[in-house]
Design an enzyme around this catalytic site. Structure first.
Site, PDB file in Angstrom:
ATOM      1  N   LEU A   1      39.769  84.041  11.302  1.00  0.00           N
ATOM      2  CA  LEU A   1      39.004  85.104  11.958  1.00  0.00           C
ATOM      3  C   LEU A   1      38.797  86.290  11.026  1.00  0.00           C
ATOM      4  O   LEU A   1      37.690  86.825  10.911  1.00  0.00           O
ATOM      5  CB  LEU A   1      39.708  85.542  13.242  1.00  0.00           C
ATOM      6  CG  LEU A   1      39.040  86.682  14.019  1.00  0.00           C
ATOM      7  CD1 LEU A   1      39.155  86.443  15.520  1.00  0.00           C
ATOM      8  CD2 LEU A   1      39.677  88.028  13.688  1.00  0.00           C
ATOM      9  N   ASN A   2      39.876  86.722  10.360  1.00  0.00           N
ATOM     10  CA  ASN A   2      39.757  87.867   9.454  1.00  0.00           C
ATOM     11  C   ASN A   2      38.710  87.618   8.368  1.00  0.00           C
ATOM     12  O   ASN A   2      37.901  88.497   8.048  1.00  0.00           O
ATOM     13  CB  ASN A   2      41.100  88.156   8.781  1.00  0.00           C
ATOM     14  CG  ASN A   2      42.164  88.603   9.765  1.00  0.00           C
ATOM     15  OD1 ASN A   2      41.859  89.074  10.853  1.00  0.00           O
ATOM     16  ND2 ASN A   2      43.415  88.444   9.377  1.00  0.00           N
TER      17      ASN A   2
ATOM     18  N   ASN B   1      47.057  84.230  -4.114  1.00  0.00           N
ATOM     19  CA  ASN B   1      47.889  85.243  -4.751  1.00  0.00           C
ATOM     20  C   ASN B   1      48.881  84.582  -5.711  1.00  0.00           C
ATOM     21  O   ASN B   1      48.891  83.364  -5.868  1.00  0.00           O
ATOM     22  CB  ASN B   1      48.598  86.104  -3.704  1.00  0.00           C
ATOM     23  CG  ASN B   1      49.539  85.319  -2.800  1.00  0.00           C
ATOM     24  OD1 ASN B   1      50.077  84.273  -3.180  1.00  0.00           O
ATOM     25  ND2 ASN B   1      49.751  85.805  -1.592  1.00  0.00           N
TER      26      ASN B   1
ATOM     27  N   LYS C   1      49.708  95.027  -7.162  1.00  0.00           N
ATOM     28  CA  LYS C   1      49.430  96.305  -7.821  1.00  0.00           C
ATOM     29  C   LYS C   1      48.757  96.136  -9.174  1.00  0.00           C
ATOM     30  O   LYS C   1      48.215  97.093  -9.728  1.00  0.00           O
ATOM     31  CB  LYS C   1      50.721  97.105  -7.984  1.00  0.00           C
ATOM     32  CG  LYS C   1      51.758  96.436  -8.862  1.00  0.00           C
ATOM     33  CD  LYS C   1      53.019  97.273  -8.959  1.00  0.00           C
ATOM     34  CE  LYS C   1      54.104  96.565  -9.769  1.00  0.00           C
ATOM     35  NZ  LYS C   1      53.709  96.251 -11.145  1.00  0.00           N
TER      36      LYS C   1
ATOM     37  N   ASP D   1      42.468  88.706   3.093  1.00  0.00           N
ATOM     38  CA  ASP D   1      41.337  88.168   3.841  1.00  0.00           C
ATOM     39  C   ASP D   1      40.086  89.015   3.632  1.00  0.00           C
ATOM     40  O   ASP D   1      38.978  88.490   3.512  1.00  0.00           O
ATOM     41  CB  ASP D   1      41.672  88.101   5.330  1.00  0.00           C
ATOM     42  CG  ASP D   1      42.848  87.181   5.611  1.00  0.00           C
ATOM     43  OD1 ASP D   1      43.053  86.228   4.824  1.00  0.00           O
ATOM     44  OD2 ASP D   1      43.562  87.408   6.596  1.00  0.00           O
TER      45      ASP D   1
END
EC number: 2.7.1.15
Length: 294
Positions: A41-42, A179, A214, A243
């Site tokens: 959804l995101n 990631n 970061k 997302d």
């Protein structure tokens, strides 16, 4: 080109805490809020708010009908979003004082897909259309096979990475968006350059986007490599950061933007998202991203 996002839709129960609860600990939360969420959804909402035309395929339970309404309100085409009896998928999310989170998932309606439903949906798409996948629904290996047979372009966010992901033929994937943790789980490496080396060695035709927290993000394919630093903001909730990035990046590159420009736009959108509470509600619209100075 049409974009099909075959993914999850969750009800997120978000608890604000001083620190993540430890084994054996009983911890009082400062507040509890309910938000729409789920990586699928995101990412659909991110794509839509970034200006892309996106179809969402998946299933919502009886307590998740508002998620379908939310998608429609954000311009996501819900033709292939099925309502079924039973409990919707949900997530229990802890968010600490620094904005970091940990998430416990319950699959619910997201994990009751059938091969017949998958066949029906993918049959409506053509060669050259893009399918975006995450690993919060069942039958991932079958979805990848069927999309590949249909000659669709496959984009994958391999999260969460588990045995179901290991059963998938990742050589059929064109875009990897992941990631460092997921990259390490796939390759067995820990350093970004090593992760990228192994990914391109195994999947030479792939386009790999590796987010580094970061340290920003790096993109590599067999022809080019690009990096993008972060936009510094005060983090409130990092839940939908990845997302948001995924939706904006894909919207950019599929819309013809150079990779470097798409990385910049996606990073900026992600920075805005982490400065707000919640998952999908935190995702900015494209005009806001363009007009915000960071």
């Amino acid at each position: 080109m049409k974009i099909l996002n075959f993914g999850s839709l969750n009800v997120d129960y978000v608890y604000t805490v001083d620190h993540m609860v430890q084994p054996g600990e009983t911890l009082a939360s400062q507040k509890m809020e309910v938000f729409p969420g789920g990586k699928g959804l995101n990412q659909s909402i991110s794509l839509a708010r970034a200006g892309a035309e996106v179809y969402h395929a998946g299933q919502v339970g009886e307590d998740g009908l508002f998620l379908k309404k939310l998608c429609e309100e954000n311009g996501v085409d819900c033709t292939y979003l099925k309502e079924i009896p039973g409990k919707n998928g949900n997530a229990v999310i802890q968010v600490d004082q620094s904005g970091q989170n940990c998430i416990l998932l319950y699959g619910g309606s997201n994990r009751t897909l059938t091969k017949e439903f998958i066949d029906e949906v993918i049959g409506h798409f053509d060669s050259g259309d893009l399918i975006l996948l995450q690993n919060e629904v069942n039958l991932m290996d079958y979805i990848i096979e069927r999309a590949y047979e249909q000659e669709m372009i496959i984009a994958l966010n391999p999260s969460p990475y588990n045995e179901a992901m290991e059963a998938c033929d990742l050589s059929k994937v064109t875009y990897f968006l992941m990631n460092e943790i997921e990259g390490g789980q796939i390759t067995g490496k820990t350093q970004p350059e090593d992760i990228l080396d192994v990914m391109l060695e195994r999947y030479p035709d792939a386009k790999v986007v590796l987010t580094l927290g970061k340290d920003g993000v790096v993109y590599r394919d067999k022809e080019e490599q690009c990096t993008q630093g972060i936009f510094k903001v005060k983090a409130v909730d990092t839940t939908a950061a990845g997302d948001t990035f995924t939706g904006y990046f894909l919207s950019g590159v599929l819309g013809g933007d150079p990779v470097a420009e798409a990385l910049c736009m996606a990073s900026k959108a992600s920075a805005i998202a982490v400065s707000r509470q919640g998952a999908s509600p935190s995702i900015p619209w494209k005009k806001e991203v363009e007009e915000t100075e960071l």
